[in-house]
Enzyme design. Sequence first.
Site, mmCIF file in Angstrom:
data_model
loop_
_atom_site.group_PDB
_atom_site.id
_atom_site.type_symbol
_atom_site.label_atom_id
_atom_site.label_comp_id
_atom_site.label_asym_id
_atom_site.label_seq_id
_atom_site.Cartn_x
_atom_site.Cartn_y
_atom_site.Cartn_z
ATOM 1 N N TYR A 75 0.799 -1.059 0.114
ATOM 2 C CA TYR A 75 -0.029 -0.138 0.187
ATOM 3 C C TYR A 75 0.916 1.185 0.013
ATOM 4 O O TYR A 75 1.716 1.327 0.571
ATOM 5 C CB TYR A 75 -0.906 0.005 1.308
ATOM 6 N N GLN A 81 -10.476 0.349 1.080
ATOM 7 C CA GLN A 81 -10.935 -0.449 -0.127
ATOM 8 C C GLN A 81 -9.673 -1.185 -0.737
ATOM 9 O O GLN A 81 -10.072 -2.356 -1.381
ATOM 10 C CB GLN A 81 -11.935 0.262 -1.165
ATOM 11 N N ASN A 106 -3.101 5.955 6.303
ATOM 12 C CA ASN A 106 -3.798 6.751 7.329
ATOM 13 C C ASN A 106 -4.785 5.983 8.206
ATOM 14 O O ASN A 106 -4.608 4.799 8.166
ATOM 15 C CB ASN A 106 -5.024 7.801 6.761
ATOM 16 N N SER A 115 3.543 9.567 12.368
ATOM 17 C CA SER A 115 4.927 9.651 12.364
ATOM 18 C C SER A 115 5.491 10.353 13.847
ATOM 19 O O SER A 115 4.645 11.113 14.237
ATOM 20 C CB SER A 115 5.654 10.251 11.339
ATOM 21 N N GLN A 120 9.449 16.116 10.777
ATOM 22 C CA GLN A 120 8.368 15.145 11.202
ATOM 23 C C GLN A 120 6.938 15.775 11.317
ATOM 24 O O GLN A 120 5.953 15.311 11.110
ATOM 25 C CB GLN A 120 8.740 14.290 12.336
ATOM 26 N N HIS A 176 4.469 15.922 8.421
ATOM 27 C CA HIS A 176 3.764 14.766 7.923
ATOM 28 C C HIS A 176 2.161 14.970 8.314
ATOM 29 O O HIS A 176 1.289 14.915 7.051
ATOM 30 C CB HIS A 176 4.038 13.713 8.850
ATOM 31 N N GLU A 220 9.744 6.281 17.056
ATOM 32 C CA GLU A 220 9.997 5.729 15.704
ATOM 33 C C GLU A 220 11.432 6.202 15.125
ATOM 34 O O GLU A 220 12.251 5.470 14.817
ATOM 35 C CB GLU A 220 8.964 6.218 14.666
ATOM 36 N N HIS A 221 11.629 7.604 15.219
ATOM 37 C CA HIS A 221 13.088 7.738 14.990
ATOM 38 C C HIS A 221 13.562 8.552 16.161
ATOM 39 O O HIS A 221 13.040 9.225 16.699
ATOM 40 C CB HIS A 221 12.845 9.039 13.862
ATOM 41 N N ASP A 233 15.153 8.283 5.958
ATOM 42 C CA ASP A 233 13.677 8.245 4.990
ATOM 43 C C ASP A 233 13.829 8.047 3.580
ATOM 44 O O ASP A 233 13.144 7.052 2.753
ATOM 45 C CB ASP A 233 12.939 9.655 5.171
ATOM 46 N N GLU A 278 -1.510 -35.634 28.172
ATOM 47 C CA GLU A 278 -2.389 -34.799 27.786
ATOM 48 C C GLU A 278 -3.793 -35.216 27.451
ATOM 49 O O GLU A 278 -4.628 -34.571 26.848
ATOM 50 C CB GLU A 278 -1.857 -33.866 26.405
ATOM 51 N N HIS A 325 -2.508 -39.605 19.589
ATOM 52 C CA HIS A 325 -1.081 -39.185 19.499
ATOM 53 C C HIS A 325 -0.137 -40.273 19.859
ATOM 54 O O HIS A 325 0.905 -40.759 19.328
ATOM 55 C CB HIS A 325 -0.846 -37.952 20.211
#
Length: 430
Positions: A130, A192, A215, A238, A260, A263, A328-329, A362, A416, A421
Site C-alpha cells: 500500500y 478498499q 492513514n 509519525s 516530522q 507529516h 519511531e525515529h 527516510d 495430555e 497421538h
Amino acid sequence: MIKIINTLDENGSVEKEIETLLNRSQLEFGEVNKSVEDIVLNVRDNKDSAVLEYTEKFDGVRLESLLVTEKEIEEAYNDCDKELIEALEEAKQNIWDYHSKQLNNSWIDNSKKGIMLGQVYNPIEKVGIYVPGGTAPYPSTVLMNAVPAKVAGVEEIVMVTPPGKDGKVNKHILASAKIAGVDKIFKVGGAQGIAALAFGTETIPKVYKIVGPGNIYVAIAKRLVYGYVDIDMIAGPSEILVIADETANPEYVAADLLSQAEHDTLASSILVTTSAEIAEQVKEELRKQTEVLSRKDIIEKSLKDFGAIIVAKDLEEAIKLSNAIAPEHLELMVQNPFEIISEIKNAGAIFLGQYSPEPLGDYFAGPNHTLPTSSTAKFYSPLSTDDFVKKSSLIYYNRENLEKNKDKIIKIAESEGLTAHANSIRVRFK
C-alpha cells in the site's frame, strides 16, 4: 506553539506528555471502526464494483479500469526529472545492499546419527504494497517496501495506490515502482485497497501479506484483515525524538523536529535536552523556520498538540525518557553518540550525530523507513527481508532413534489425554 517542560518541576507533566503521545494514534479509532468494517465486507462480497464505487466516492474519479498500464508507467517514468530518477536509482541500490545483508540461509543439523533437524526459508509468493496518496505522494515508500521484497525473492509484488482526480497515479510513485520492480499496480486507495488485496477481486489478485503505511482507515483495515492475510504492522502517526546536549546545533535540531511535524497534525516531535539554553534556542528556531515552510498550518497544530521540549537533569534521565517513549525515529545529537548506543533499548531507527538527519534514513541511506510507531518499538522491528520470508521446520528420525524415545513421547501424549497421538508412536513398534 510547542511547550517546554522541565523534569525538575514536580507536577507530573512529563508523564502526562508521554501518555498523550502513546495514546494519540488511538484518538479516532472508535469513530471510524464501523465504517471501515462496512467497506471491507462490501469489497469482500462485491469485489471490483465496490472498489470502483468507493474510488468514485472518496477519490472523486470514475475509473474504467483499475489496472495501471505499462504505457502509463513508461510515460510517467519518462516525464520525471532525470536527476530525480538518478537519485531514486541510487537510493534503490543502497536499500538493496543494506537489505541483502539481512538474508538468512536454510540450515540442517545432522550431528546426531540417524537424526536430521533443520529449517528452510522460503519467500512469500505474493505480497501487496500500500502506497499512500493523500496530502503528499511518497515514492520513497515504494522503494522501502518493494526492494526488500525483491531481495527476499518474492515472486509477485502487487501495489495499490489512490488515483488523483484526473484518474492518474502520481508520476513519481509510478517511476519508483518501475525502478523497484513492482509487478502490478492498481488505482485504489484507502480501506478498499487493503480489502481488495486481502480478498482479491476480479481484477486485483489476492496476496498473502500486505505491507506499507497509510492513514487511520488503512490502519484499521489492515487490523481487520489480519488473519486472512499477514500484515507488517499497524503504523500510527509519525514521530521523532531528539536527545541533545549543550553541544547540539539548535538550528539543526529544530529543522529535524519540523521534518516530522509536517507529516500530519497527529505527528509528534519531541526534544529531550540536558540544556535549558538549547531548549529556548530550539523553540525560537522552530518559530522562525516554520514561517517559511509550505505546510505551516499542519506543523503548527502538530507542535502544539503533540510536540514538546523536555529539559532533563542529565543524559541518563534523557535516555530513560526516550526508552519509555520508544520513538519511531531517535536522533542522538550529543557530543559522543557512539558511547550511549548500548543504553538505547527502544527505538525504530537511531541516527548518530549532527550530520545524520532523519530524512537521510527516510530516503537514501539504505535502512528501512517503515518503522514501529506509538511505542511499539518496544517489541516491533523495522521492515526487513524477514517480513517477506517464512520458515518451515525439517524433522527426520530413523527407526532406531524413534524407538529409543518412544516411551517418553507416549508418556507426554497420554498426560495430555491425547491417546491417538500416543498410538501414532506405538503402532510403529508392535
